[in-house]
Design an enzyme around this catalytic site. Structure first.
Site, PDB file in Angstrom:
ATOM      1  N   ASP A 278      18.636  -0.829   9.543  1.00  0.00           N
ATOM      2  CA  ASP A 278      17.549  -1.997  10.420  1.00  0.00           C
ATOM      3  C   ASP A 278      17.646  -2.790   9.275  1.00  0.00           C
ATOM      4  O   ASP A 278      16.685  -2.990   8.740  1.00  0.00           O
ATOM      5  CB  ASP A 278      16.323  -0.787   9.586  1.00  0.00           C
TER       6      ASP A 278
ATOM      7  N   GLY B 233       4.974  -0.986   5.414  1.00  0.00           N
ATOM      8  CA  GLY B 233       6.376  -1.207   6.569  1.00  0.00           C
ATOM      9  C   GLY B 233       6.148  -0.063   7.291  1.00  0.00           C
ATOM     10  O   GLY B 233       5.678   0.836   8.065  1.00  0.00           O
TER      11      GLY B 233
ATOM     12  N   GLY C 215       5.558   3.452   5.680  1.00  0.00           N
ATOM     13  CA  GLY C 215       3.751   3.700   3.863  1.00  0.00           C
ATOM     14  C   GLY C 215       3.497   2.383   3.960  1.00  0.00           C
ATOM     15  O   GLY C 215       3.718   0.966   4.357  1.00  0.00           O
ATOM     16  N   VAL C 216       2.944   2.634   2.281  1.00  0.00           N
ATOM     17  CA  VAL C 216       2.293   1.064   2.127  1.00  0.00           C
ATOM     18  C   VAL C 216       2.578   1.142   0.571  1.00  0.00           C
ATOM     19  O   VAL C 216       2.953   1.501   0.188  1.00  0.00           O
ATOM     20  CB  VAL C 216       0.981   1.759   1.601  1.00  0.00           C
TER      21      VAL C 216
END
EC number: 2.7.11.1
Length: 359
Positions: A123, A13, A16-17
């Site tokens: 978001d 994202g 981060g992962v």
């Protein structure tokens, strides 16, 4: 740290992962979002964690805890086995009106609760709405990386979010009401579920941000003739896609709209939802960590790793199982960030040109 074992990577994202992990003791599956230690652990990360921790609602991914590894800060959350709503749309092409309403009803109930808790998401999009693994999937909002609390933070004025979902006032670079902007994003989500395309993108030129911005500012959208959408639904969309946020329909009004109320599941009625709005919310928090403990861990994660050499498994014992010819999540994340930088550049150019003005 040793309590969890790595199963697989599940995505990347903005910050981060994400990886699927299993609690060795309880066998419970959890999702872990990894953020590299050091400079990336800023006030936005702390805000995301504290905001997410405060939310207890069945339509919001449960926050569990934060842990620090030698190389990363890991946010531990409920795992949604059904994946992203985005993928479901991609596979289906588009939803029937009844199916779109089923998911929209859940989305609005989750957003309504966030707003009650004075948190705007900023978001909301199909990629940030997950599904559990049940036959009639429960929608769960995730990723509070851009969220703001009106109790803890100033009114938003930064241009954040995803281009296709962004409200006109967010482009103004002035202060705006994040809750009203969330309503707009919910409308975009509904439209995409119904039509299988974004309302303000030119299908022949989808990467043209300037054109998308122009269409957003002028409320230029239409429902294709081949898509059957009822008048009630069209009317609801027309009340969401209003340039002036003061005249836009509110979450409260959406929840009372005839289209929203049709076939409303009992668990989403106001009477059933009331329990989540009480001060003694009985929904499980799942977080055993206090705010103070969390902030202490976040502060520790601000310290960069001792060595610049990558640690296998993000600081866990397991080895990364990346194929040589596959893209690493970090590379995918860099590509996403490049795209976001390009978008921000386009927004700045549009502002400088004075081409689009909000009344």
């Amino acid at each position: 740290m040793e309590r969890y074992e790595l199963l697989k990577d599940i995505g990347a994202g903005n910050f981060g992962v994400a990886r699927l992990m299993r609690n060795k003791e309880t066998k419970e599956l959890v999702a872990m979002k990894y953020i590299p230690r050091g400079l990336k652990i800023d006030e936005n990360v702390a805000r995301e964690i504290i905001n997410h921790r405060s939310l207890r609602h069945p339509n919001i991914i449960r926050f569990k805890e934060v842990v620090v590894t030698p190389t990363h800060l890991a946010i531990v959350m409920e795992y949604a086995a059904g994946g992203e709503l985005f993928d479901r749309i991609c596979n289906a092409g588009r939803f029937s009106e009844d199916e779109a309403r089923y998911f929209f009803q859940q989305l609005i109930c989750g957003v309504s609760y966030c707003h009650f808790m004075q948190i705007c998401h900023r978001d909301l999009k199909l990629e940030n709405t997950l599904l559990d693994g049940s036959p009639a999937p429960r929608l769960k909002i995730c990723d509070f990386g851009y969220s703001k609390s009106s109790l803890l933070h100033s009114k938003p004025k930064s241009t954040v979010g995803t281009p296709a979902y962004i409200a006109p006032e967010v482009l103004s670079r002035r202060e705006y009401d994040g809750k009203t902007a969330d309503v707009w994003s919910c409308g975009v989500t509904l439209y995409v579920m119904l039509v299988g395309a974004y309302p303000f993108e030119d299908p022949d030129d989808p990467k043209n941000f300037r054109k998308t911005i122009g269409r957003i500012m002028s409320i230029q959208y239409k429902i294709p003739e081949y898509v059957h959408v009822s008048q009630d639904c069209r009317q609801l969309l027309s009340r969401i896609f209003v340039a002036n946020p003061a005249k836009r329909i509110t979450i409260r009004e959406i929840r009372n709209h005839p289209w929203f109320l049709k076939n409303l599941p009992r668990e989403l009625t106001e009477a059933a939802q009331a329990m989540y709005y009480k001060k003694d919310n009985s929904a499980p928090t799942y977080s055993v960590q206090s705010v103070e403990e969390i902030m202490k861990i976040v502060e520790e994660a601000r310290t960069p790793p001792r060595s610049s050499t990558p640690v296998a498994g993000f600081g866990w014992q397991e080895e990364d199982e990346q194929e040589d010819n596959s893209k690493k999540p970090e590379e995918e994340q860099e590509e996403e960030e490049d795209a976001e930088d390009e978008y921000d550049k386009q927004v700045k150019q549009v502002h400088a040109s004075g081409e689009f003005q909000l009344s």
